[in-house]
Design a protein around this motif. Sequence first.
Motif, PDB file in Angstrom:
ATOM      1  N   THR A   1       0.325   7.490  -6.992  1.00 14.45           N
ATOM      2  CA  THR A   1       0.975   6.743  -7.029  1.00 14.45           C
ATOM      3  C   THR A   1       1.207   5.428  -6.982  1.00 14.45           C
ATOM      4  O   THR A   1       0.578   4.294  -5.924  1.00 14.45           O
ATOM      5  CB  THR A   1       1.992   7.839  -6.665  1.00 14.45           C
ATOM      6  OG1 THR A   1       2.035   7.214  -5.153  1.00 14.45           O
ATOM      7  CG2 THR A   1       1.653   8.898  -6.561  1.00 14.45           C
ATOM      8  N   ALA A   2       2.801   4.866  -7.109  1.00 12.24           N
ATOM      9  CA  ALA A   2       2.917   3.778  -6.984  1.00 12.24           C
ATOM     10  C   ALA A   2       3.121   2.743  -5.239  1.00 12.24           C
ATOM     11  O   ALA A   2       3.757   4.503  -4.963  1.00 12.24           O
ATOM     12  CB  ALA A   2       4.007   3.303  -7.733  1.00 12.24           C
ATOM     13  N   PRO A   3       3.128   2.329  -5.033  1.00 14.17           N
ATOM     14  CA  PRO A   3       3.737   1.939  -3.630  1.00 14.17           C
ATOM     15  C   PRO A   3       5.588   1.883  -3.405  1.00 14.17           C
ATOM     16  O   PRO A   3       5.749   1.382  -4.643  1.00 14.17           O
ATOM     17  CB  PRO A   3       3.704  -0.466  -3.275  1.00 14.17           C
ATOM     18  CG  PRO A   3       2.453  -0.125  -4.466  1.00 14.17           C
ATOM     19  CD  PRO A   3       2.665   1.120  -5.549  1.00 14.17           C
TER      20      PRO A   3
ATOM     21  N   GLY B   1      -4.424  -5.594   3.186  1.00 18.01           N
ATOM     22  CA  GLY B   1      -5.619  -5.259   2.845  1.00 18.01           C
ATOM     23  C   GLY B   1      -5.113  -3.354   3.556  1.00 18.01           C
ATOM     24  O   GLY B   1      -6.048  -3.339   2.099  1.00 18.01           O
TER      25      GLY B   1
ATOM     26  N   SER C   1       7.717  -6.966   4.894  1.00 22.11           N
ATOM     27  CA  SER C   1       7.819  -5.347   4.527  1.00 22.11           C
ATOM     28  C   SER C   1       6.741  -4.834   4.838  1.00 22.11           C
ATOM     29  O   SER C   1       6.225  -4.855   4.645  1.00 22.11           O
ATOM     30  CB  SER C   1       7.906  -4.798   2.902  1.00 22.11           C
ATOM     31  OG  SER C   1      10.310  -6.175   2.972  1.00 22.11           O
TER      32      SER C   1
ATOM     33  N   PHE D   1       0.068 -10.238   1.200  1.00 19.65           N
ATOM     34  CA  PHE D   1      -0.105  -8.173   1.543  1.00 19.65           C
ATOM     35  C   PHE D   1      -1.109  -8.564   2.939  1.00 19.65           C
ATOM     36  O   PHE D   1      -2.133  -9.167   2.838  1.00 19.65           O
ATOM     37  CB  PHE D   1      -0.461  -7.673   0.840  1.00 19.65           C
ATOM     38  CG  PHE D   1       0.671  -7.848  -0.131  1.00 19.65           C
ATOM     39  CD1 PHE D   1       0.559  -7.993  -1.681  1.00 19.65           C
ATOM     40  CD2 PHE D   1       1.740  -6.535   0.084  1.00 19.65           C
ATOM     41  CE1 PHE D   1       1.897  -8.029  -1.979  1.00 19.65           C
ATOM     42  CE2 PHE D   1       2.827  -6.831  -1.426  1.00 19.65           C
ATOM     43  CZ  PHE D   1       2.836  -6.894  -2.595  1.00 19.65           C
TER      44      PHE D   1
ATOM     45  N   TYR E   1      12.418  -3.365   4.568  1.00 15.71           N
ATOM     46  CA  TYR E   1      12.259  -3.910   3.870  1.00 15.71           C
ATOM     47  C   TYR E   1      12.974  -4.686   5.188  1.00 15.71           C
ATOM     48  O   TYR E   1      13.547  -4.032   6.079  1.00 15.71           O
ATOM     49  CB  TYR E   1      13.144  -4.069   2.857  1.00 15.71           C
ATOM     50  CG  TYR E   1      14.845  -3.527   3.553  1.00 15.71           C
ATOM     51  CD1 TYR E   1      14.389  -2.198   3.185  1.00 15.71           C
ATOM     52  CD2 TYR E   1      15.601  -4.148   2.571  1.00 15.71           C
ATOM     53  CE1 TYR E   1      15.816  -2.043   2.965  1.00 15.71           C
ATOM     54  CE2 TYR E   1      16.481  -4.388   2.634  1.00 15.71           C
ATOM     55  CZ  TYR E   1      17.350  -2.936   3.421  1.00 15.71           C
ATOM     56  OH  TYR E   1      18.452  -2.006   2.990  1.00 15.71           O
TER      57      TYR E   1
ATOM     58  N   GLN F   1       1.745   4.413   0.311  1.00 17.48           N
ATOM     59  CA  GLN F   1       1.219   4.125  -1.602  1.00 17.48           C
ATOM     60  C   GLN F   1       0.426   5.805  -1.189  1.00 17.48           C
ATOM     61  O   GLN F   1      -0.864   5.466  -0.794  1.00 17.48           O
ATOM     62  CB  GLN F   1       0.373   3.512  -1.448  1.00 17.48           C
ATOM     63  CG  GLN F   1      -0.272   3.530  -3.223  1.00 17.48           C
ATOM     64  CD  GLN F   1      -1.306   2.529  -3.663  1.00 17.48           C
ATOM     65  OE1 GLN F   1      -1.356   1.890  -2.923  1.00 17.48           O
ATOM     66  NE2 GLN F   1      -0.792   1.833  -5.180  1.00 17.48           N
TER      67      GLN F   1
ATOM     68  N   TYR G   1       0.804  -1.241   3.459  1.00 15.13           N
ATOM     69  CA  TYR G   1       1.155  -2.274   3.317  1.00 15.13           C
ATOM     70  C   TYR G   1       1.617  -3.125   3.797  1.00 15.13           C
ATOM     71  O   TYR G   1       2.666  -2.548   3.964  1.00 15.13           O
ATOM     72  CB  TYR G   1       0.329  -2.558   2.142  1.00 15.13           C
ATOM     73  CG  TYR G   1      -1.103  -1.689   0.808  1.00 15.13           C
ATOM     74  CD1 TYR G   1      -0.884  -0.755   0.827  1.00 15.13           C
ATOM     75  CD2 TYR G   1      -1.752  -2.847   1.500  1.00 15.13           C
ATOM     76  CE1 TYR G   1      -1.876  -0.483  -0.263  1.00 15.13           C
ATOM     77  CE2 TYR G   1      -2.956  -2.412   0.350  1.00 15.13           C
ATOM     78  CZ  TYR G   1      -2.982  -1.424  -0.407  1.00 15.13           C
ATOM     79  OH  TYR G   1      -3.637  -0.457  -1.141  1.00 15.13           O
TER      80      TYR G   1
ATOM     81  N   VAL H   1       8.603   1.323  -1.256  1.00 10.53           N
ATOM     82  CA  VAL H   1       9.349   0.480   0.212  1.00 10.53           C
ATOM     83  C   VAL H   1       9.543   1.233   0.910  1.00 10.53           C
ATOM     84  O   VAL H   1      10.658   2.180   1.017  1.00 10.53           O
ATOM     85  CB  VAL H   1      10.543  -0.373  -0.288  1.00 10.53           C
ATOM     86  CG1 VAL H   1      10.977  -0.804   0.631  1.00 10.53           C
ATOM     87  CG2 VAL H   1      10.031  -1.050  -1.829  1.00 10.53           C
TER      88      VAL H   1
ATOM     89  N   TYR I   1       5.168  -0.771   2.530  1.00 11.41           N
ATOM     90  CA  TYR I   1       4.900   0.379   1.528  1.00 11.41           C
ATOM     91  C   TYR I   1       3.813   1.145   2.106  1.00 11.41           C
ATOM     92  O   TYR I   1       2.631   1.054   2.727  1.00 11.41           O
ATOM     93  CB  TYR I   1       4.330  -1.285   0.842  1.00 11.41           C
ATOM     94  CG  TYR I   1       5.117  -2.097   0.438  1.00 11.41           C
ATOM     95  CD1 TYR I   1       4.917  -2.516   1.098  1.00 11.41           C
ATOM     96  CD2 TYR I   1       5.975  -1.912  -0.565  1.00 11.41           C
ATOM     97  CE1 TYR I   1       5.528  -4.418   0.303  1.00 11.41           C
ATOM     98  CE2 TYR I   1       6.952  -3.288  -1.467  1.00 11.41           C
ATOM     99  CZ  TYR I   1       6.901  -4.086   0.047  1.00 11.41           C
ATOM    100  OH  TYR I   1       7.865  -5.508  -0.528  1.00 11.41           O
TER     101      TYR I   1
ATOM    102  N   PRO J   1      15.222   2.024   2.904  1.00 13.34           N
ATOM    103  CA  PRO J   1      16.029   2.223   2.001  1.00 13.34           C
ATOM    104  C   PRO J   1      16.628   3.567   2.207  1.00 13.34           C
ATOM    105  O   PRO J   1      16.264   4.597   3.089  1.00 13.34           O
ATOM    106  CB  PRO J   1      15.376   2.101   0.869  1.00 13.34           C
ATOM    107  CG  PRO J   1      14.024   1.331   1.695  1.00 13.34           C
ATOM    108  CD  PRO J   1      13.271   1.425   3.162  1.00 13.34           C
TER     109      PRO J   1
END
Lengths: 110, 117
Positions: free
Chosen positions: A43-45, A103, A35, A101, A50, A39, A88, A47, A37, A56
């Motif tokens: 904010t939140a990661p 780095g 997957s 994950f 995947y 960011q 990531y 997707v 991501y 998505p």
Amino acid sequence: QSVLTQPPSVSAAPGQKVTISCSGSSSNIGNNYVSWYQQLAGTAPKVLIYDNNKRPSGIPDRFSGSKSGTSATLGITGLQTGDEADYYCGTWDDSLSAEVFGGGTELTVL
Amino acid sequence: EVQLVESGGGLVQPGGSLRLSCAASGFTFSDHYMDWVRQAPGKGLEWVGRTRNKANRYTTEYAASVKGRFTIARDDSKNSLYLQMNSLKTEDTAVYYCCSSGSYFPWGQGTLVTVSS
């Protein structure tokens, strides 16, 4: 030291294409789905990719994912300033019995 | 619409305990493996642990850094995921996210845990 290896930073001009690599081993990328991501700052990661290469709903086709052997790659075309973010990669590691994950890679759109 | 909402974060002293919750909606929660992932200030993503679904006997896995101190639980009847954190250390300070393992579902907004005296 992360189990998955990503370049710390990449940069490119608006409209150009960039790729971000994610290198692992046979126990993680080599045997499991990857997957990706995004960011954005504060904010939140989110997707982006995947199952190696699926997007998505709502993720533009400017973003693509691929996997070969023990490495995976995120591609972004038609770069926009809004793409500036940390990226990531992640996957399951069979030997560690853990999700691992990279780095993270900071993308700068010059 | 799929939604994950974390709660329960706050300031706690070293050695203390805290329980985080994650409320899920918009999907069949009971079918999914669920993860907790954390991010320390200015750092990358760190996986905390996973709970599998009923079909896989709700088995759990933990990162070495939290094993023996943190416990993941779920209540499928309430569509909820939990993270019980004991013996907290300053290095556990982070934003904690819940997510559906390896899926395309969006992550929650996270909840901040600060371990400090």
